[in-house]
Design a protein around this motif. Structure first.
Motif, PDB file in Angstrom:
ATOM      1  N   ASN A   1       0.847  -1.186   0.000  1.00 57.64           N
ATOM      2  CA  ASN A   1       0.000   0.000   0.000  1.00 57.64           C
ATOM      3  C   ASN A   1       0.879   1.230   0.000  1.00 57.64           C
ATOM      4  O   ASN A   1       1.352   1.670   1.034  1.00 57.64           O
ATOM      5  N   ASN A   2       1.098   1.770  -1.160  1.00 61.95           N
ATOM      6  CA  ASN A   2       1.974   2.916  -1.274  1.00 61.95           C
ATOM      7  C   ASN A   2       1.279   4.229  -0.985  1.00 61.95           C
ATOM      8  O   ASN A   2       1.916   5.249  -0.797  1.00 61.95           O
ATOM      9  N   GLU A   3      -0.058   4.196  -0.986  1.00 65.42           N
ATOM     10  CA  GLU A   3      -0.815   5.452  -0.913  1.00 65.42           C
ATOM     11  C   GLU A   3      -0.759   6.095   0.473  1.00 65.42           C
ATOM     12  O   GLU A   3      -0.649   7.304   0.587  1.00 65.42           O
ATOM     13  N   THR A   4      -0.819   5.256   1.522  1.00 68.44           N
ATOM     14  CA  THR A   4      -0.913   5.795   2.888  1.00 68.44           C
ATOM     15  C   THR A   4       0.232   6.757   3.206  1.00 68.44           C
ATOM     16  O   THR A   4       0.032   7.789   3.829  1.00 68.44           O
ATOM     17  N   PHE A   5       1.427   6.409   2.768  1.00 64.20           N
ATOM     18  CA  PHE A   5       2.577   7.216   3.185  1.00 64.20           C
ATOM     19  C   PHE A   5       3.206   7.982   2.041  1.00 64.20           C
ATOM     20  O   PHE A   5       4.186   8.685   2.227  1.00 64.20           O
ATOM     21  N   LYS A   6       2.646   7.874   0.845  1.00 61.96           N
ATOM     22  CA  LYS A   6       3.241   8.493  -0.332  1.00 61.96           C
ATOM     23  C   LYS A   6       3.448   9.996  -0.112  1.00 61.96           C
ATOM     24  O   LYS A   6       2.494  10.727   0.167  1.00 61.96           O
ATOM     25  N   GLY A   7       4.677  10.416  -0.218  1.00 62.26           N
ATOM     26  CA  GLY A   7       4.985  11.844  -0.102  1.00 62.26           C
ATOM     27  C   GLY A   7       4.846  12.415   1.302  1.00 62.26           C
ATOM     28  O   GLY A   7       5.094  13.593   1.540  1.00 62.26           O
ATOM     29  N   LYS A   8       4.450  11.583   2.249  1.00 59.52           N
ATOM     30  CA  LYS A   8       4.281  12.077   3.641  1.00 59.52           C
ATOM     31  C   LYS A   8       5.649  12.362   4.243  1.00 59.52           C
ATOM     32  O   LYS A   8       6.609  11.627   4.061  1.00 59.52           O
ATOM     33  N   ARG A   9       5.707  13.445   5.000  1.00 53.74           N
ATOM     34  CA  ARG A   9       6.952  13.805   5.659  1.00 53.74           C
ATOM     35  C   ARG A   9       7.069  13.023   6.969  1.00 53.74           C
ATOM     36  O   ARG A   9       6.272  13.207   7.878  1.00 53.74           O
ATOM     37  N   ILE A  10       8.059  12.145   7.006  1.00 52.10           N
ATOM     38  CA  ILE A  10       8.230  11.296   8.191  1.00 52.10           C
ATOM     39  C   ILE A  10       9.614  11.541   8.807  1.00 52.10           C
ATOM     40  O   ILE A  10      10.604  11.660   8.089  1.00 52.10           O
ATOM     41  N   THR A  11       9.652  11.612  10.130  1.00 54.44           N
ATOM     42  CA  THR A  11      10.950  11.709  10.802  1.00 54.44           C
ATOM     43  C   THR A  11      11.046  10.604  11.845  1.00 54.44           C
ATOM     44  O   THR A  11      10.024  10.171  12.381  1.00 54.44           O
ATOM     45  N   PHE A  12      12.255  10.126  12.098  1.00 55.46           N
ATOM     46  CA  PHE A  12      12.422   9.061  13.086  1.00 55.46           C
ATOM     47  C   PHE A  12      13.084   9.612  14.349  1.00 55.46           C
ATOM     48  O   PHE A  12      14.113  10.275  14.283  1.00 55.46           O
ATOM     49  N   HIS A  13      12.457   9.328  15.464  1.00 52.94           N
ATOM     50  CA  HIS A  13      13.015   9.736  16.763  1.00 52.94           C
ATOM     51  C   HIS A  13      13.810   8.554  17.334  1.00 52.94           C
ATOM     52  O   HIS A  13      13.236   7.531  17.672  1.00 52.94           O
ATOM     53  N   ASP A  14      15.124   8.691  17.418  1.00 56.52           N
ATOM     54  CA  ASP A  14      15.972   7.595  17.896  1.00 56.52           C
ATOM     55  C   ASP A  14      15.747   7.316  19.378  1.00 56.52           C
ATOM     56  O   ASP A  14      15.926   8.218  20.206  1.00 56.52           O
ATOM     57  N   PRO A  15      15.409   6.063  19.736  1.00 57.93           N
ATOM     58  CA  PRO A  15      15.372   5.730  21.172  1.00 57.93           C
ATOM     59  C   PRO A  15      16.814   5.634  21.691  1.00 57.93           C
ATOM     60  O   PRO A  15      17.663   5.033  21.037  1.00 57.93           O
ATOM     61  N   CYS A  16      17.082   6.201  22.849  1.00 59.83           N
ATOM     62  CA  CYS A  16      18.458   6.202  23.384  1.00 59.83           C
ATOM     63  C   CYS A  16      19.003   4.790  23.541  1.00 59.83           C
ATOM     64  O   CYS A  16      20.172   4.536  23.286  1.00 59.83           O
ATOM     65  N   TYR A  17      18.136   3.875  23.995  1.00 60.37           N
ATOM     66  CA  TYR A  17      18.619   2.532  24.293  1.00 60.37           C
ATOM     67  C   TYR A  17      18.829   1.687  23.043  1.00 60.37           C
ATOM     68  O   TYR A  17      19.424   0.627  23.103  1.00 60.37           O
ATOM     69  N   LEU A  18      18.334   2.165  21.914  1.00 61.85           N
ATOM     70  CA  LEU A  18      18.578   1.460  20.660  1.00 61.85           C
ATOM     71  C   LEU A  18      19.733   2.137  19.923  1.00 61.85           C
ATOM     72  O   LEU A  18      20.667   1.485  19.481  1.00 61.85           O
ATOM     73  N   GLY A  19      19.644   3.464  19.800  1.00 61.83           N
ATOM     74  CA  GLY A  19      20.631   4.230  19.045  1.00 61.83           C
ATOM     75  C   GLY A  19      21.953   4.340  19.778  1.00 61.83           C
ATOM     76  O   GLY A  19      22.808   3.467  19.679  1.00 61.83           O
ATOM     77  N   ARG A  20      22.098   5.425  20.532  1.00 64.53           N
ATOM     78  CA  ARG A  20      23.361   5.624  21.260  1.00 64.53           C
ATOM     79  C   ARG A  20      23.735   4.416  22.094  1.00 64.53           C
ATOM     80  O   ARG A  20      24.877   3.969  22.099  1.00 64.53           O
ATOM     81  N   GLY A  21      22.748   3.864  22.781  1.00 65.83           N
ATOM     82  CA  GLY A  21      23.024   2.786  23.720  1.00 65.83           C
ATOM     83  C   GLY A  21      23.507   1.507  23.079  1.00 65.83           C
ATOM     84  O   GLY A  21      24.273   0.755  23.669  1.00 65.83           O
ATOM     85  N   ASN A  22      23.053   1.216  21.847  1.00 64.12           N
ATOM     86  CA  ASN A  22      23.416  -0.048  21.213  1.00 64.12           C
ATOM     87  C   ASN A  22      23.794   0.096  19.751  1.00 64.12           C
ATOM     88  O   ASN A  22      23.859  -0.905  19.026  1.00 64.12           O
ATOM     89  N   ASN A  23      23.993   1.337  19.324  1.00 69.99           N
ATOM     90  CA  ASN A  23      24.480   1.581  17.965  1.00 69.99           C
ATOM     91  C   ASN A  23      23.596   1.070  16.840  1.00 69.99           C
ATOM     92  O   ASN A  23      24.106   0.708  15.784  1.00 69.99           O
ATOM     93  N   VAL A  24      22.299   1.024  17.075  1.00 69.80           N
ATOM     94  CA  VAL A  24      21.379   0.637  15.993  1.00 69.80           C
ATOM     95  C   VAL A  24      20.714   1.911  15.478  1.00 69.80           C
ATOM     96  O   VAL A  24      19.831   2.465  16.140  1.00 69.80           O
ATOM     97  N   TYR A  25      21.194   2.394  14.364  1.00 67.69           N
ATOM     98  CA  TYR A  25      20.627   3.612  13.780  1.00 67.69           C
ATOM     99  C   TYR A  25      19.967   3.334  12.435  1.00 67.69           C
ATOM    100  O   TYR A  25      19.025   3.995  12.038  1.00 67.69           O
ATOM    101  N   GLU A  26      20.501   2.350  11.704  1.00 67.66           N
ATOM    102  CA  GLU A  26      20.089   2.172  10.316  1.00 67.66           C
ATOM    103  C   GLU A  26      18.807   1.362  10.142  1.00 67.66           C
ATOM    104  O   GLU A  26      17.990   1.691   9.286  1.00 67.66           O
TER     105      GLU A  26
END
Lengths: 432, 265
Positions: free
Chosen positions: B141-166
């Motif tokens: 379903n490409n329509e729901t998010f097509k062209g929508k502006r989305i940003t990702f908020h990094d959880p500390c315990y996933l990102g900095r804490g465990n180096n999972v960003y990608e």
């Protein structure tokens, strides 16, 4: 000959005094609990090489990184010049490395460029602190002494570099007048001739005066380090070597607690006799481990940790830099007490309570932004956690809401008051 | 979306049938009880079912990992919880665990091994990213998010804490959306304010709440959707978004929900 003896005396005093104070710092660090961090040596050397020697974490702020690199390279490379000065001073020679020929010219020339770059950087640093008044350099913990310390360091560096360049400049002029042997390449100091006296006698006096000022300044600076935040130029290396290698979010599992928990779950378990019987968590500096104390002496108070701390940004009392500075101040106080009143003296004070308030430690979100921001891998969060452990396990002084959370976990296996029987309710045809 | 009508298998049931799952879905307390987080749990269960992964949950045998207790300084309670959880997990011979909570993820992955719990632990965004890379999850379903502006908020315990960003970003890149980063992201991401047991207490006195500070970044990014990967971030960001002037225009969704929607699940 008199000059040589005077130099020798100054040299010996400088080294002996530094040794004495460095030993005291080492003794203070050893007041902490020992911790094994000598595993993965290869990785540790790499980390030290990259982070301390290569300054990889400085690059987050590129301009500051470049300016800092000038001062750092200047410090390291100009030390070759200091070696020559020390040998000259002891032997009564003049520019003993002259025999290096054209390489000597290259060396002196590069020292001069570096000295100029150091001056540029140091004036920029002074401007950031005194004129631009960067927010990072203020805060509750940045009282009169830390600010003065920062200015002192920069002013000493200005004096040292000016002394070095003026010495070279007068040397060159004396060479041109035929008083000194031709030596060196002076790409920077040749432009300082306009401010020099014309008589050979005055020039010789100025050259000697700056020579002495430069080397005595360095001796003095060396002995200023143990009292200053500038100690990072040495301790950044062991601090990065001993830094935690695990993922940042991983906290250590307390071995002392582990034995008690095992005994609780299995009555036939007998804890090992060597078990750590000290209190849980940290109330004072000697409850922290040696690397945390080393971190405290290493902190150069740049404030990058506090700048990114979500609690600090939103106006809470917590400042990770203050945690490090308080730890050092308290450790120094404990050390002074030992010196003047003996090892067993108890001044009735402690890090938690007299230096760091409960309000500060409870504002932490354990987000690790401070650890990430530190250019030399200092870990303020581990100290905060150890203080919380003491507050909770020894003093039972957590907020009521946290005590409720503990009780919920104990009774229902969840931090909220829900029945364990309802855990799978989400899977039972809930409408969206 | 339809009602949730999937049969979620438990470890006990599987064991009774003499089967064992490929992966254990560790739901976590928020995912089990928090109404908003339950929808994320359901979305992720739909994804697991859709791709045909043989999974199971512990159900009523699951208990808190002990993370909030540990972060609040109660090491006793943490280790009690951990030892019991490890006993349960080991009794089922669990090898691989997926969880939608970065706090559970960090605790089980990093703090359990020393206590005798050794498992391969992944975050649900990592599993989703892998499924997309393997072609097992397509964007139907490409329509729901097509062209929508989305940003990702990094959880500390996933990102900095465990180096999972990608991984979470890869999951979003599968959409035909307009991905933007907030000025504080990845290693410099700003905490939502819930970590370190803050979720369970009132904040200390200050000039504002941390989630409100974070919402300024969201506002600046002009994102219509804030993607999260943590139930606590979900709470904090959802509360924060309510403070925005045009709050109806900004939605907070978990990566699992976004992926489920994009696949018509």
């Amino acid at each position: 000959m008199v000059a040589q003896i005077l130099f020798l005396i100054a040299f010996v005093i400088a080294i002996a005094l530094f040794y004495k104070n460095a030993k005291k710092i080492l003794r203070n660090i050893k007041l902490g609990k020992s911790i094994y961090r000598s595993d993965n040596k290869r990785q540790r050397w790499l980390m030290m090489f990259k982070v301390a020697f290569g300054q990889s974490k400085m690059t987050v702020k590129p301009i500051a990184a470049l300016l800092h690199f000038f001062v750092y390279a200047g410090f390291i490379i100009i030390n070759i010049e200091v070696l020559e000065i020390v040998i000259d001073g002891l032997l009564g020679t003049h520019r003993i490395f002259l025999f290096l020929g054209s390489f000597y010219n290259f060396l002196i020339g590069s020292f001069e460029f570096l000295a100029l770059l150091v001056l540029v950087a140091v004036f920029a640093f002074l401007a950031r602190r005194l004129v631009l008044k960067l927010k990072r350099f203020s805060g509750v913990e940045m009282t009169a002494w830390p600010k003065k310390d920062a200015t002192n360091i920069l002013v000493i560096e200005v004096i040292l570099m000016f002394a070095f360049l003026t010495m070279n400049s007068s040397d060159l002029k004396l060479q041109q007048l035929g008083h000194y042997p031709l030596a060196g390449w002076f790409p920077v100091s040749q432009y300082l001739h306009f401010m020099l006296p014309t008589s050979a006698q005055a020039l010789i006096f100025l050259e000697r005066f700056c020579w002495w000022l430069h080397i005595l300044g360095i001796f003095a600076f060396l002995n200023y380090l143990p009292f200053s935040k500038h100690l990072h130029i040495i301790l950044a290396f062991p601090t990065t070597w001993y830094a935690k290698l695990q993922p940042m979010a991983e906290l250590d599992n307390m071995a002392s607690v582990n034995n008690e928990v095992k005994a609780m779950l299995n009555p036939s378990f007998i804890p090992p006799a060597t078990a750590d019987t000290t209190k849980f968590g940290a109330k004072d500096v000697h409850d922290l481990h040696q690397i945390q104390l080393l971190n405290a002496y290493t902190c150069t108070e740049c404030g990058r940790c506090t700048e990114v701390c979500p609690a600090n940004i939103t106006g809470k009392l917590l400042s990770p830099r203050k945690i490090m500075m308080d730890t050092r101040d308290r450790l120094e106080e404990v050390g002074k007490n030992i010196d003047s009143k003996g090892v067993d003296f108890n001044d009735g004070k402690s890090l938690l309570g007299d230096y760091i308030s409960p309000e500060e430690i409870w504002a932490c979100t354990t987000c690790n932004a401070c650890v990430q921001a530190c250019p030399i891998n200092i870990d303020p969060l581990s100290i905060i956690i150890d203080l919380r452990r003491y507050a909770v396990m020894e003093q039972s002084q957590a907020a009521n809401s946290l005590n409720n959370m503990f009780a919920n976990i104990e009774n229902n296996g969840a931090p909220w008051k829900y029945s364990p029987a309802d855990r799978l309710n989400w899977a039972n045809n809930l409408p969206n | 979306m339809s009602n949730f009508d999937i049969k979620v298998p438990t470890m006990a049931e599987m064991m009774a049938k003499g089967e064992s799952p490929e992966i254990l879905f560790w739901v976590g307390c928020a995912g089990s009880y928090d109404e908003r987080a339950q929808r994320v749990t359901q979305a992720f269960a739909k994804i697991l079912t859709h791709v045909g992964i043989k999974y199971a949950v512990l159900g009523t045998e699951e208990s808190c990992t002990g993370d909030p207790a540990k972060r609040a300084g109660n090491e006793f309670l943490f280790q009690m919880q951990a030892m019991v959880a490890i006993e349960t997990l080991n009794s089922y011979q669990v090898k691989k665990i997926v969880t939608a909570c970065p706090h559970c993820f960090n605790t089980i992955k990093n703090e359990y091994p020393q206590l005798g719990g050794n498992y391969e632990v992944i975050h649900h965004t990592q599993l989703i990213a892998n499924l997309i890379a393997d072609g097992k999850l397509k964007t139907e379903n490409n329509e729901t998010f097509k062209g929508k502006r989305i940003t990702f908020h990094d959880p500390c315990y996933l990102g900095r804490g465990n180096n999972v960003y990608e991984a979470p970003r890869l999951a979003l890149e599968a959409l035909d959306a307009d991905l933007v980063e907030m000025k504080r992201c990845k290693q410099n991401g700003l905490c939502c304010g819930a970590g370190g047991a803050q979720m369970f207490k009132e904040p200390e006195k200050g000039i504002k709440d941390i989630n409100i500070e974070r919402i300024d970044d969201v506002k600046e990014s002009k994102a219509a959707i804030v993607a999260v990967g943590c139930p606590f971030c979900m709470t904090m960001m959802s509360d924060g978004v309510k403070q925005l002037e045009n709050n109806a225009n900004t939605t907070v969704l978990d990566i699992a929900e976004i992926t489920a929607m994009a696949n018509n699940l």
